[in-house]
Design a protein around this motif. Structure first.
Motif, PDB file in Angstrom:
ATOM      1  N   ASP A 248     -38.476  75.512   7.598  1.00 50.89           N
ATOM      2  CA  ASP A 248     -37.568  73.631   7.853  1.00 50.89           C
ATOM      3  C   ASP A 248     -36.751  73.596   9.050  1.00 50.89           C
ATOM      4  O   ASP A 248     -35.188  74.102   8.789  1.00 50.89           O
ATOM      5  CB  ASP A 248     -36.920  73.432   6.497  1.00 50.89           C
ATOM      6  CG  ASP A 248     -38.106  73.122   5.161  1.00 50.89           C
ATOM      7  OD1 ASP A 248     -39.295  74.117   5.876  1.00 50.89           O
ATOM      8  OD2 ASP A 248     -37.785  73.392   3.962  1.00 50.89           O
ATOM      9  N   TYR A 249     -37.795  73.288   9.901  1.00 45.59           N
ATOM     10  CA  TYR A 249     -36.810  73.117  11.566  1.00 45.59           C
ATOM     11  C   TYR A 249     -35.660  71.450  10.659  1.00 45.59           C
ATOM     12  O   TYR A 249     -36.638  70.914  10.258  1.00 45.59           O
ATOM     13  CB  TYR A 249     -37.915  72.041  12.378  1.00 45.59           C
ATOM     14  CG  TYR A 249     -36.450  72.214  14.098  1.00 45.59           C
ATOM     15  CD1 TYR A 249     -36.146  73.176  13.929  1.00 45.59           C
ATOM     16  CD2 TYR A 249     -36.334  70.402  13.960  1.00 45.59           C
ATOM     17  CE1 TYR A 249     -35.684  72.347  15.537  1.00 45.59           C
ATOM     18  CE2 TYR A 249     -35.502  70.314  14.574  1.00 45.59           C
ATOM     19  CZ  TYR A 249     -35.193  71.326  15.724  1.00 45.59           C
ATOM     20  OH  TYR A 249     -34.898  71.065  16.780  1.00 45.59           O
TER      21      TYR A 249
ATOM     22  N   LYS B  43     -30.552  71.138  13.953  1.00 50.65           N
ATOM     23  CA  LYS B  43     -31.465  70.857  15.417  1.00 50.65           C
ATOM     24  C   LYS B  43     -31.699  72.305  15.316  1.00 50.65           C
ATOM     25  O   LYS B  43     -31.823  72.580  16.172  1.00 50.65           O
ATOM     26  CB  LYS B  43     -30.892  70.338  15.845  1.00 50.65           C
ATOM     27  CG  LYS B  43     -30.612  69.466  16.034  1.00 50.65           C
ATOM     28  CD  LYS B  43     -30.806  68.359  17.822  1.00 50.65           C
ATOM     29  CE  LYS B  43     -31.777  67.884  17.745  1.00 50.65           C
ATOM     30  NZ  LYS B  43     -32.116  67.822  19.598  1.00 50.65           N
ATOM     31  N   HIS B  44     -32.534  73.326  14.187  1.00 52.36           N
ATOM     32  CA  HIS B  44     -32.967  74.354  14.071  1.00 52.36           C
ATOM     33  C   HIS B  44     -33.390  74.868  12.095  1.00 52.36           C
ATOM     34  O   HIS B  44     -33.385  73.762  11.069  1.00 52.36           O
ATOM     35  CB  HIS B  44     -31.442  75.575  14.045  1.00 52.36           C
ATOM     36  CG  HIS B  44     -30.748  75.566  13.400  1.00 52.36           C
ATOM     37  ND1 HIS B  44     -29.598  74.503  13.007  1.00 52.36           N
ATOM     38  CD2 HIS B  44     -30.149  76.665  11.538  1.00 52.36           C
ATOM     39  CE1 HIS B  44     -28.889  74.397  11.732  1.00 52.36           C
ATOM     40  NE2 HIS B  44     -29.162  75.882  10.881  1.00 52.36           N
TER      41      HIS B  44
ATOM     42  N   TYR C 292     -42.532  65.173   9.899  1.00 55.27           N
ATOM     43  CA  TYR C 292     -41.359  64.963   9.346  1.00 55.27           C
ATOM     44  C   TYR C 292     -40.769  64.008   8.152  1.00 55.27           C
ATOM     45  O   TYR C 292     -41.312  63.120   7.642  1.00 55.27           O
ATOM     46  CB  TYR C 292     -40.309  64.411  10.580  1.00 55.27           C
ATOM     47  CG  TYR C 292     -40.201  64.908  11.718  1.00 55.27           C
ATOM     48  CD1 TYR C 292     -39.042  65.961  11.644  1.00 55.27           C
ATOM     49  CD2 TYR C 292     -40.734  64.920  12.692  1.00 55.27           C
ATOM     50  CE1 TYR C 292     -38.804  66.659  12.507  1.00 55.27           C
ATOM     51  CE2 TYR C 292     -40.613  65.637  14.152  1.00 55.27           C
ATOM     52  CZ  TYR C 292     -39.793  66.957  13.740  1.00 55.27           C
ATOM     53  OH  TYR C 292     -39.092  67.203  14.912  1.00 55.27           O
ATOM     54  N   GLN C 293     -39.720  65.083   7.204  1.00 50.81           N
ATOM     55  CA  GLN C 293     -39.667  64.187   6.019  1.00 50.81           C
ATOM     56  C   GLN C 293     -38.490  63.297   6.346  1.00 50.81           C
ATOM     57  O   GLN C 293     -37.620  64.290   6.281  1.00 50.81           O
ATOM     58  CB  GLN C 293     -39.655  65.436   5.105  1.00 50.81           C
ATOM     59  CG  GLN C 293     -41.309  65.872   4.492  1.00 50.81           C
ATOM     60  CD  GLN C 293     -40.826  67.254   3.500  1.00 50.81           C
ATOM     61  OE1 GLN C 293     -39.829  68.102   4.025  1.00 50.81           O
ATOM     62  NE2 GLN C 293     -40.830  66.817   2.110  1.00 50.81           N
ATOM     63  N   GLU C 294     -38.065  62.204   5.428  1.00 45.78           N
ATOM     64  CA  GLU C 294     -36.564  62.204   5.628  1.00 45.78           C
ATOM     65  C   GLU C 294     -35.548  61.984   3.987  1.00 45.78           C
ATOM     66  O   GLU C 294     -36.374  62.058   3.368  1.00 45.78           O
ATOM     67  CB  GLU C 294     -36.495  60.879   6.406  1.00 45.78           C
ATOM     68  CG  GLU C 294     -35.564  59.694   7.096  1.00 45.78           C
ATOM     69  CD  GLU C 294     -35.707  58.712   6.966  1.00 45.78           C
ATOM     70  OE1 GLU C 294     -34.646  57.703   7.131  1.00 45.78           O
ATOM     71  OE2 GLU C 294     -36.120  58.186   7.945  1.00 45.78           O
TER      72      GLU C 294
ATOM     73  N   ASN D 189     -36.347  66.365   8.440  1.00 42.80           N
ATOM     74  CA  ASN D 189     -36.544  68.138   8.884  1.00 42.80           C
ATOM     75  C   ASN D 189     -38.551  68.204   8.856  1.00 42.80           C
ATOM     76  O   ASN D 189     -39.114  67.348   8.206  1.00 42.80           O
ATOM     77  CB  ASN D 189     -36.708  68.109   6.768  1.00 42.80           C
ATOM     78  CG  ASN D 189     -37.839  69.914   6.070  1.00 42.80           C
ATOM     79  OD1 ASN D 189     -36.565  70.691   6.227  1.00 42.80           O
ATOM     80  ND2 ASN D 189     -38.451  69.705   6.077  1.00 42.80           N
ATOM     81  N   GLN D 190     -38.540  69.398   9.339  1.00 47.92           N
ATOM     82  CA  GLN D 190     -40.314  69.290   9.770  1.00 47.92           C
ATOM     83  C   GLN D 190     -40.470  71.172   8.938  1.00 47.92           C
ATOM     84  O   GLN D 190     -39.992  71.988   9.507  1.00 47.92           O
ATOM     85  CB  GLN D 190     -40.582  69.138  11.072  1.00 47.92           C
ATOM     86  CG  GLN D 190     -41.955  69.001  11.179  1.00 47.92           C
ATOM     87  CD  GLN D 190     -42.388  68.710  12.547  1.00 47.92           C
ATOM     88  OE1 GLN D 190     -41.709  69.047  13.394  1.00 47.92           O
ATOM     89  NE2 GLN D 190     -43.035  68.216  13.103  1.00 47.92           N
ATOM     90  N   SER D 191     -42.078  71.239   8.490  1.00 50.71           N
ATOM     91  CA  SER D 191     -42.124  72.654   7.509  1.00 50.71           C
ATOM     92  C   SER D 191     -43.762  73.000   9.014  1.00 50.71           C
ATOM     93  O   SER D 191     -42.773  74.355   8.016  1.00 50.71           O
ATOM     94  CB  SER D 191     -42.441  72.699   5.941  1.00 50.71           C
ATOM     95  OG  SER D 191     -41.460  71.554   5.947  1.00 50.71           O
TER      96      SER D 191
END
Length: 124
Positions: free
Chosen positions: A91-92, A44-45, A73-75, A65-67
């Motif tokens: 990438d969060y 979560k960062h 979001y990518q899974e 992941n979110q860029s």
């Protein structure tokens, strides 16, 4: 944006040998591994500088992941020691759905620095 790379694996009657050589896009300064995880969510960062390469060397887990702001979001499911997820600084990400036997090994481009972490997610 995060992406999966396939690691070269040699298989014969004796078993499997997976090589991590000349495929990680950074010099490795730190290695850590996560294991024995219950139903918790890890991560979560995102980072200011650190690139990471994550490999589930045993068991499986999911990495979300979110860029960036407005990005979907990518899974990613890491369920083989021959899959390596490259996670960029922007990438969060978080990790969850750890199998009981999961060992998630992570290579990092930087030494640990608490100031490198950004805990706020992107806006949807």
């Amino acid at each position: 944006m995060a992406n999966i790379i396939d690691l070269k694996t040699f298989t014969d009657s004796r078993g499997n040998l997976t090589v991590v050589e000349k495929v990680i896009p950074f010099d490795i300064k730190r290695v850590f591994y996560i294991y024995g995880v219950d139903d918790s969510v890890r991560g979560k960062h995102r980072h200011k500088k650190t690139l990471q390469a994550a490999i589930s060397i045993q068991g499986s887990c999911r990495i979300m992941n979110q860029s960036g702001t407005g990005q979907p979001y990518q899974e990613f499911t890491l369920d083989s020691p021959s899959k390596c997820l490259i996670i960029n600084p922007e990438d969060y990400h978080w990790m969850d759905r750890f199998s009981k036997d999961c060992i998630l090994m992570v290579f990092a481009s930087e030494f640990y620095d608490a100031g490198d972490y950004i805990f706020e997610p992107y806006e949807q």
